[in-house]
Design an enzyme around this catalytic site. Structure first.
Site, PDB file in Angstrom:
ATOM      1  N   ARG A  28       0.846  -1.194   0.000  1.00  0.00           N
ATOM      2  CA  ARG A  28       0.000   0.000   0.000  1.00  0.00           C
ATOM      3  C   ARG A  28       0.886   1.251   0.000  1.00  0.00           C
ATOM      4  O   ARG A  28       2.010   1.228   0.509  1.00  0.00           O
ATOM      5  CB  ARG A  28      -0.900   0.020   1.234  1.00  0.00           C
ATOM      6  CG  ARG A  28      -1.821  -1.194   1.375  1.00  0.00           C
ATOM      7  CD  ARG A  28      -2.575  -1.134   2.697  1.00  0.00           C
ATOM      8  NE  ARG A  28      -3.512  -2.235   2.859  1.00  0.00           N
ATOM      9  CZ  ARG A  28      -3.205  -3.394   3.475  1.00  0.00           C
ATOM     10  NH1 ARG A  28      -1.988  -3.561   3.991  1.00  0.00           N
ATOM     11  NH2 ARG A  28      -4.105  -4.353   3.585  1.00  0.00           N
ATOM     12  N   LYS A  80      -1.935  -2.817   8.101  1.00  0.00           N
ATOM     13  CA  LYS A  80      -3.090  -2.422   8.905  1.00  0.00           C
ATOM     14  C   LYS A  80      -3.110  -3.211  10.210  1.00  0.00           C
ATOM     15  O   LYS A  80      -2.756  -4.379  10.258  1.00  0.00           O
ATOM     16  CB  LYS A  80      -4.381  -2.665   8.120  1.00  0.00           C
ATOM     17  CG  LYS A  80      -4.556  -1.730   6.925  1.00  0.00           C
ATOM     18  CD  LYS A  80      -5.902  -1.927   6.256  1.00  0.00           C
ATOM     19  CE  LYS A  80      -6.110  -0.922   5.125  1.00  0.00           C
ATOM     20  NZ  LYS A  80      -7.412  -1.095   4.462  1.00  0.00           N
ATOM     21  N   HIS A  99      -2.589   3.272  -5.696  1.00  0.00           N
ATOM     22  CA  HIS A  99      -3.246   2.032  -5.280  1.00  0.00           C
ATOM     23  C   HIS A  99      -3.560   1.148  -6.477  1.00  0.00           C
ATOM     24  O   HIS A  99      -3.663  -0.073  -6.332  1.00  0.00           O
ATOM     25  CB  HIS A  99      -4.527   2.362  -4.504  1.00  0.00           C
ATOM     26  CG  HIS A  99      -4.847   1.351  -3.442  1.00  0.00           C
ATOM     27  ND1 HIS A  99      -4.019   1.111  -2.366  1.00  0.00           N
ATOM     28  CD2 HIS A  99      -5.893   0.497  -3.302  1.00  0.00           C
ATOM     29  CE1 HIS A  99      -4.549   0.169  -1.595  1.00  0.00           C
ATOM     30  NE2 HIS A  99      -5.681  -0.220  -2.148  1.00  0.00           N
ATOM     31  N   ARG A 119      -0.961  -1.413  -6.969  1.00  0.00           N
ATOM     32  CA  ARG A 119      -1.171  -2.571  -6.075  1.00  0.00           C
ATOM     33  C   ARG A 119      -2.216  -3.500  -6.669  1.00  0.00           C
ATOM     34  O   ARG A 119      -2.032  -4.719  -6.707  1.00  0.00           O
ATOM     35  CB  ARG A 119      -1.594  -2.059  -4.700  1.00  0.00           C
ATOM     36  CG  ARG A 119      -2.055  -3.129  -3.705  1.00  0.00           C
ATOM     37  CD  ARG A 119      -2.364  -2.440  -2.377  1.00  0.00           C
ATOM     38  NE  ARG A 119      -3.146  -3.237  -1.442  1.00  0.00           N
ATOM     39  CZ  ARG A 119      -2.622  -4.106  -0.587  1.00  0.00           C
ATOM     40  NH1 ARG A 119      -1.323  -4.319  -0.588  1.00  0.00           N
ATOM     41  NH2 ARG A 119      -3.386  -4.766   0.254  1.00  0.00           N
ATOM     42  N   HIS A 145      -3.813  -8.987   3.297  1.00  0.00           N
ATOM     43  CA  HIS A 145      -5.256  -9.002   3.550  1.00  0.00           C
ATOM     44  C   HIS A 145      -5.573  -9.944   4.710  1.00  0.00           C
ATOM     45  O   HIS A 145      -5.071 -11.081   4.746  1.00  0.00           O
ATOM     46  CB  HIS A 145      -6.011  -9.495   2.311  1.00  0.00           C
ATOM     47  CG  HIS A 145      -6.040  -8.504   1.191  1.00  0.00           C
ATOM     48  ND1 HIS A 145      -6.228  -8.861  -0.126  1.00  0.00           N
ATOM     49  CD2 HIS A 145      -5.907  -7.156   1.183  1.00  0.00           C
ATOM     50  CE1 HIS A 145      -6.207  -7.781  -0.889  1.00  0.00           C
ATOM     51  NE2 HIS A 145      -6.013  -6.741  -0.108  1.00  0.00           N
ATOM     52  N   TYR A 184      -9.788  -9.759  -6.958  1.00  0.00           N
ATOM     53  CA  TYR A 184      -8.905  -9.709  -8.125  1.00  0.00           C
ATOM     54  C   TYR A 184      -9.186 -10.838  -9.106  1.00  0.00           C
ATOM     55  O   TYR A 184      -8.882 -10.714 -10.285  1.00  0.00           O
ATOM     56  CB  TYR A 184      -7.440  -9.714  -7.664  1.00  0.00           C
ATOM     57  CG  TYR A 184      -7.148  -8.520  -6.796  1.00  0.00           C
ATOM     58  CD1 TYR A 184      -7.079  -7.243  -7.342  1.00  0.00           C
ATOM     59  CD2 TYR A 184      -7.003  -8.640  -5.426  1.00  0.00           C
ATOM     60  CE1 TYR A 184      -6.862  -6.133  -6.548  1.00  0.00           C
ATOM     61  CE2 TYR A 184      -6.771  -7.541  -4.621  1.00  0.00           C
ATOM     62  CZ  TYR A 184      -6.707  -6.287  -5.192  1.00  0.00           C
ATOM     63  OH  TYR A 184      -6.505  -5.186  -4.402  1.00  0.00           O
TER      64      TYR A 184
END
Length: 315
Positions: free
Chosen positions: A167, A191, A261, A264, A287, A296
């Site tokens: 990211r 995250k 982004h 990515r 993730h 995706y």
């Protein structure tokens, strides 16, 4: 800050609850300052709406107040995705308030979630991505001496974003010791404060190596610290500057305008197209939910559907 007009100040009990919630987001859930600021704005909007309708404590924030607040967002013309995000923030806040005993019941249990159409992420074709990165390399190698550090920085940033799929917020927090050019690995903090090691390819290693040798030394200052990417004044490069650089590269390359982004997204899609399994791509992207990574596969399905419709006589 919340942008609703004519908002009254929060009564002390509500202000204290919001402050405790913010502390919970930081300490217990490890959210970044940016994420916490978004939560405060969304929850603050709800609480100020409640105050305007006669509520002075959390027990008064019931399902009727919630529905009225969400309806008011819609009447202001906010996008459905924005309303859904604000509703999710309110749910998180009120469920937390219920767990810690600030309210006796969870009013969100009776609140329906607005449906949001899921848009597919923007993805460059493999050829377009290669064109953008080749352009970045060419600009870096042909720039005038005064412009070369910035051009090398843009090249290194674009190659890392695409070559590792990290990211943009993770990229700007990378420090020099976190990059292993021999093993071609970068350590990032994702995250929720989760750390992971992400591989990158030879082109990204070459770009970062040239940036470290010929770009970063021209910008480094005593207060720069260990930041990998530096701005013109020697401070850590910011997300907005990365976005500007990627937009400029896309324009110079003559490809579709993309945000960082999208690189990515493109990396994830091209990994899957190349035969990588979902679990591996999930680990690379950081993730927590495999369902997020599965988006995706939908991108590739959509591409195949378009080819089918265009090429098959009985489509």
């Amino acid at each position: 800050m919340d942008t609703d007009p004519d908002l009254p100040p929060l009564p002390a009990p509500l202000a204290e609850a919001l402050a405790r919630f913010d502390e919970h987001l930081e300490v217990q859930r490890g959210h970044s300052a940016h994420t916490r600021r978004a939560y405060r704005a969304d929850v603050g909007s709800l609480l100020r709406y409640a105050v305007r309708h006669g509520v002075d404590g959390l027990p008064g924030v019931d399902v009727g107040v919630l529905r009225g607040w969400l309806a008011a967002q819609s009447e202001r013309g906010l996008a459905r995705a924005t309303i859904a995000r604000r509703g999710a923030a309110a749910r998180t806040f009120l469920r937390w308030a219920y767990r810690v005993g600030l309210v006796q019941a969870d009013p969100t249990a009776r609140l329906a979630s607005p449906k949001v159409s899921r848009t597919l992420p923007t993805v460059l074709s493999a050829d377009a991505a290669a064109t953008l990165l080749d352009t970045a390399r060419e600009v870096a190698h042909t720039a005038e001496p005064d412009d070369r550090p910035a051009a090398l920085r843009a090249w290194a940033a674009a190659e890392l974003l695409y070559g590792s799929g990290i990211r943009v917020g993770e990229l700007v927090q990378v420090d020099v010791p976190a990059v292993d050019l021999t093993e071609r690995l970068v350590r990032v903090l994702g995250k929720g404060g989760k750390e992971r090691m992400v591989p990158f390819g030879v082109p990204a290693a070459r770009a970062v190596s040239e940036w470290l040798a010929h770009g970063r030394p021209a910008l480094v200052q005593p207060a720069s610290g260990a930041a990998l990417l530096l701005g013109a004044r020697g401070g850590r490069w910011g997300q907005r500057q990365v976005r500007d650089a990627v937009h400029l590269l896309a324009a110079r390359a003559g490809v579709d305008d993309v945000a960082p982004h999208a690189l990515r997204h493109s990396a994830a899609t091209h990994l899957l197209q190349g035969g990588s399994d979902l679990r591996s791509v999930q680990e690379v992207l950081g993730h927590s939910d495999l369902g997020t990574t599965q988006r995706y596969t939908h991108v590739d399905d959509e591409r195949l559907r378009k080819v089918f419709v265009q090429a098959f006589p009985r489509a």
